[in-house]
Design an enzyme around this catalytic site. Structure first.
Site, short mmCIF file in Angstrom:
data_model
loop_
_atom_site.label_atom_id
_atom_site.label_comp_id
_atom_site.label_asym_id
_atom_site.label_seq_id
_atom_site.Cartn_x
_atom_site.Cartn_y
_atom_site.Cartn_z
N ASN A 54 8.77 3.68 -5.18
CA ASN A 54 9.70 3.37 -6.27
C ASN A 54 10.65 2.23 -5.90
O ASN A 54 11.62 1.97 -6.60
CB ASN A 54 10.49 4.62 -6.69
CG ASN A 54 11.38 5.14 -5.55
OD1 ASN A 54 11.45 4.54 -4.49
ND2 ASN A 54 12.05 6.25 -5.80
N GLU A 82 17.73 5.19 -3.53
CA GLU A 82 16.84 5.39 -4.66
C GLU A 82 17.21 4.44 -5.80
O GLU A 82 18.32 3.89 -5.81
CB GLU A 82 16.95 6.85 -5.14
CG GLU A 82 16.52 7.88 -4.10
CD GLU A 82 15.00 8.02 -3.97
OE1 GLU A 82 14.29 7.00 -4.04
OE2 GLU A 82 14.55 9.17 -3.77
N HIS A 101 12.51 2.02 -3.09
CA HIS A 101 13.70 2.34 -2.27
C HIS A 101 13.57 1.76 -0.86
O HIS A 101 12.47 1.59 -0.34
CB HIS A 101 13.99 3.85 -2.25
CG HIS A 101 13.09 4.71 -1.42
ND1 HIS A 101 12.54 5.87 -1.88
CD2 HIS A 101 12.66 4.60 -0.14
CE1 HIS A 101 11.82 6.43 -0.92
NE2 HIS A 101 11.88 5.67 0.14
N ASP A 125 18.61 6.44 8.09
CA ASP A 125 18.93 7.59 7.24
C ASP A 125 18.57 8.90 7.93
O ASP A 125 17.93 8.90 8.99
CB ASP A 125 18.18 7.47 5.89
CG ASP A 125 16.73 7.03 6.05
OD1 ASP A 125 16.17 7.19 7.15
OD2 ASP A 125 16.15 6.54 5.07
C1 GLP Z 1 11.17 7.30 3.58
C2 GLP Z 1 12.19 6.55 4.44
C3 GLP Z 1 12.16 5.07 4.17
C4 GLP Z 1 10.71 4.58 4.19
C5 GLP Z 1 9.92 5.27 3.13
C6 GLP Z 1 8.48 4.82 3.04
O1 GLP Z 1 11.60 7.54 2.30
N1 GLP Z 1 13.52 7.00 4.23
O2 GLP Z 1 12.92 4.40 5.15
O3 GLP Z 1 10.70 3.21 3.96
O4 GLP Z 1 9.94 6.65 3.46
O5 GLP Z 1 7.71 5.59 3.87
P1 GLP Z 1 6.20 5.38 4.23
O6 GLP Z 1 6.15 4.23 5.14
O7 GLP Z 1 5.81 6.65 4.89
O8 GLP Z 1 5.48 5.15 2.95
#
Ligand code: GLP
Length: 259
Positions: free
Chosen positions: A135, A142, A137, A66
């Site tokens: 959440n 989302e 995702h 992304d």
């Molecule tokens: C972002 C990314 C996701 C990732 C998520 C969790 O939203 N787009 O790909 O899984 O963060 O991030 P973290 O590992 O920093 O909690």
């Protein structure tokens, strides 16, 4: 689905890096990469294996999940920069083979279609690394995302913008819109490896692994995939009802057992 429980985040990183190394040794040439804090320990260990154990990424194509829409390409928060800084600048992956959706394209919807097409032509991804949002995702899909979704534009929830504000000056600097691979796009990878660490991820991990398959928890779609490895630390595993069984499988797994 295989659930691997490790004592701490560093151990999770080493375990997932070992899975990546094994996949490359088995002939995988297309990797799916993620950003976020959880995958950093994986990237640190991949860099160590590259420097000290001869692990090579030459000839590998890498696709990112992304990207934010509207950040300048040179912005340190743009995922194209993050993945270079945290991983690809330190290994022998050809920079031409790192594929990231462009967040500065004049027509983001067309850019999403272009990226999806590029993935289809190069794919399937052999191994896809995933984090998980609190959440539920994955990528930036989302809650409420279509389980059949493809790469497209999404609007972030305020919760996700707040969670990611730590990488910016404040929540007001976090873009509202992103391009993300869809849930069906992600599901086309041969092997999905989901990483989660810390107590704040426990509820999302339990919903994804043991809850109903529902768009309300996008990561729950992993239950429909034939080859998923969930690598979590004790804290992220703490709400899994079957955690004793997952440990038992890890101790007694017969050679060749599938998931
Ligand atoms: C972002 C990314 C996701 C990732 C998520 C969790 O939203 N787009 O790909 O899984 O963060 O991030 P973290 O590992 O920093 O909690």
């Amino acid at each position: 689905m295989e659930v691997v429980i490790r004592p701490d985040a560093d151990d999770v990183g080493r375990t997932a890096a070992g899975i990546v190394q094994q996949s490359l040794a088995d002939g995988v040439t297309t990797l799916g990469l993620a950003t976020g804090s959880s995958v950093l320990a994986v990237y640190r260990d991949l860099i160590r294996r590259h420097r000290h154990e001869g692990l090579s990424f030459s000839g590998v194509d890498a696709f990112l999940l992304d990207e934010y829409i509207g950040l300048p390409t040179s912005s340190p928060q743009a995922f194209a920069q993050v993945i270079r800084r945290e991983l690809t600048a330190h290994i022998d992956l050809d920079s031409e083979r790192l594929h990231v959706p462009s967040g500065t394209a004049l027509d983001p919807a067309a850019e999403a279609r272009r990226f999806e097409q590029c993935l289809t032509e190069a794919g399937p991804v052999g191994l896809q690394l995933l984090g998980i949002g609190v959440n539920g995702h994955i990528g930036f899909n989302e809650p409420g995302s279509s389980l059949a979704s493809r790469t497209r534009l999404k609007t972030l929830t305020e919760g996700t913008r707040r969670d990611n504000a730590r990488f910016f000056g404040g929540i007001e600097d976090v873009p509202r819109h992103v391009i993300t691979q869809g849930l069906a796009t992600i599901g086309e990878a041969d092997h999905l490896v989901l990483i989660a660490t810390g107590p704040h991820k426990a509820r999302a991990v339990s919903a994804a692994v043991e809850g109903p398959v529902t768009a309300a928890c996008p990561a729950s779609i992993l239950q429909l995939h034939a080859h998923v490895t969930v690598v979590v630390d004790e804290l992220a595993a703490s709400q899994l009802r079957q955690r004793a069984y997952y440990r038992c499988i890890a101790r007694h797994k017969p050679v060749g057992q599938r998931y």
